[in-house]
Design a protein around this motif. Sequence first.
Motif: not given
Length: 121
Positions: A13-14, A16-18, A20-21
């Motif tokens: 999850r982290h 994927v978030a990174l 996207c960032l």
Amino acid sequence: LKNTLNHHEEVSRHKVALECLFVDIMRLLSMRLIRSFDSEYECGFVVGSVSTSNNGSNVRGNMLSAEERREVLRRLGGKNASTTKANTERTSETPKNEILAQMQRQKSVFSVCSEIDPKAT
């Protein structure tokens, strides 16, 4: 085993978030909505620049609020800058760029090492 799965899910999850960032950052860069500075001087000059109102009574940051300027100065190791009347009177014609002044007072690690060991340069 369950704890390990939770850890891997959390890492995924982290990740994927990174991703996207960074996609968002690259998009903003391509739109020229964010940019980097060519030098520390340019950064301090732009970020710390302030102006006064037409009557000269209010000092206002062009990029940062007074609170944000105080926080930057604090993190740079400077005194808590104040935008009080005394501070404004001291620089009646042009408000002082305190962030740039603090950055210019600081010594780099390289220059400090050079003073200790002249052969370091």
